[in-house]
Scaffold this motif. Sequence first.
Motif, PDB file in Angstrom:
ATOM      1  N   VAL A  20       1.642  31.655  47.996  1.00  0.00           N
ATOM      2  CA  VAL A  20       1.891  32.908  48.693  1.00  0.00           C
ATOM      3  C   VAL A  20       0.539  33.441  49.162  1.00  0.00           C
ATOM      4  O   VAL A  20      -0.396  33.584  48.369  1.00  0.00           O
ATOM      5  N   LEU A  21       0.450  33.701  50.447  1.00  0.00           N
ATOM      6  CA  LEU A  21      -0.799  34.171  51.052  1.00  0.00           C
ATOM      7  C   LEU A  21      -0.801  35.695  51.142  1.00  0.00           C
ATOM      8  O   LEU A  21       0.259  36.301  51.344  1.00  0.00           O
ATOM      9  N   PRO A  22      -1.970  36.307  51.026  1.00  0.00           N
ATOM     10  CA  PRO A  22      -2.019  37.770  51.090  1.00  0.00           C
ATOM     11  C   PRO A  22      -1.657  38.325  52.466  1.00  0.00           C
ATOM     12  O   PRO A  22      -1.125  39.416  52.575  1.00  0.00           O
ATOM     13  N   ASP A  23      -1.941  37.554  53.512  1.00  0.00           N
ATOM     14  CA  ASP A  23      -1.623  37.992  54.871  1.00  0.00           C
ATOM     15  C   ASP A  23      -0.586  37.070  55.480  1.00  0.00           C
ATOM     16  O   ASP A  23      -0.375  35.952  55.023  1.00  0.00           O
ATOM     17  N   SER A  24       0.014  37.507  56.552  1.00  0.00           N
ATOM     18  CA  SER A  24       1.026  36.727  57.247  1.00  0.00           C
ATOM     19  C   SER A  24       0.465  35.410  57.766  1.00  0.00           C
ATOM     20  O   SER A  24      -0.692  35.333  58.174  1.00  0.00           O
ATOM     21  N   ARG A  68       2.405  33.708  60.167  1.00  0.00           N
ATOM     22  CA  ARG A  68       3.464  33.510  61.166  1.00  0.00           C
ATOM     23  C   ARG A  68       3.079  32.491  62.231  1.00  0.00           C
ATOM     24  O   ARG A  68       3.930  31.869  62.822  1.00  0.00           O
ATOM     25  N   GLU A  95      -3.003  31.611  62.157  1.00  0.00           N
ATOM     26  CA  GLU A  95      -3.081  32.485  60.974  1.00  0.00           C
ATOM     27  C   GLU A  95      -3.031  31.665  59.690  1.00  0.00           C
ATOM     28  O   GLU A  95      -3.800  31.907  58.757  1.00  0.00           O
ATOM     29  N   ALA A 111      -6.090  31.256  56.962  1.00  0.00           N
ATOM     30  CA  ALA A 111      -5.858  31.678  55.575  1.00  0.00           C
ATOM     31  C   ALA A 111      -6.106  30.550  54.586  1.00  0.00           C
ATOM     32  O   ALA A 111      -6.566  30.786  53.464  1.00  0.00           O
ATOM     33  N   GLY A 125       8.532  32.064  59.365  1.00  0.00           N
ATOM     34  CA  GLY A 125       8.579  31.596  57.979  1.00  0.00           C
ATOM     35  C   GLY A 125       9.544  30.441  57.801  1.00  0.00           C
ATOM     36  O   GLY A 125       9.881  30.078  56.674  1.00  0.00           O
ATOM     37  N   HIS A 140       9.235  32.092  54.173  1.00  0.00           N
ATOM     38  CA  HIS A 140       8.798  33.464  54.336  1.00  0.00           C
ATOM     39  C   HIS A 140       7.455  33.436  55.064  1.00  0.00           C
ATOM     40  O   HIS A 140       6.666  32.517  54.842  1.00  0.00           O
ATOM     41  N   HIS A 168       4.712  34.733  54.557  1.00  0.00           N
ATOM     42  CA  HIS A 168       3.531  34.728  53.692  1.00  0.00           C
ATOM     43  C   HIS A 168       3.478  33.505  52.785  1.00  0.00           C
ATOM     44  O   HIS A 168       2.569  33.401  51.959  1.00  0.00           O
TER      45      HIS A 168
END
Length: 158
Positions: free
Chosen positions: A27-31, A33, A37, A41, A104, A134, A136
């Motif tokens: 799970v990443l802190p930012d999107s 999408r 991105e 990340a 996602g 999702h 994130h």
Amino acid sequence: MDTSHPQIQKVVAALAEHGVVDEVVRVLPDSARTAREAADALGVEVGAIANSLVFDADGEVVLVLTSGAHRVDTVALAAAHGLPALERARPELVRAATGQAIGGVAPVGHPARLRTFVDVELAEHPVVWAAAGHPHAVFATSFDQLVDLTGGTATKVA
């Protein structure tokens, strides 16, 4: 956010059915999408991101897992596989076919198996990152594993 989100859990369950277990979802802190991105990340090349793109082929939903480094040539892909014209699926169709929102969409965890094409360019990367249900969430995999997990067809898509 953690991995307890229902759509992430569907992806985790689908992966487990194929023997893929042990903290596979990150799970990443930012999107994440977009491929850019996600790559930023994760600190990887954008080409190592498997974009999940959903198309409408005259009523048939088609999933294309493409390298984030390029765009799908829908005309060539349709011609190579005897498909009708591929149109970007509307958000409502994406949600209905995958149970997931655009940004996602995972390669797995859908209500029913989708006809899937996997970009052969992803084989250039030993580790490929895909969405996990999702915007994130992502998981690490490989080209061969993506083909196996999805029952997809390896093909040139760009």
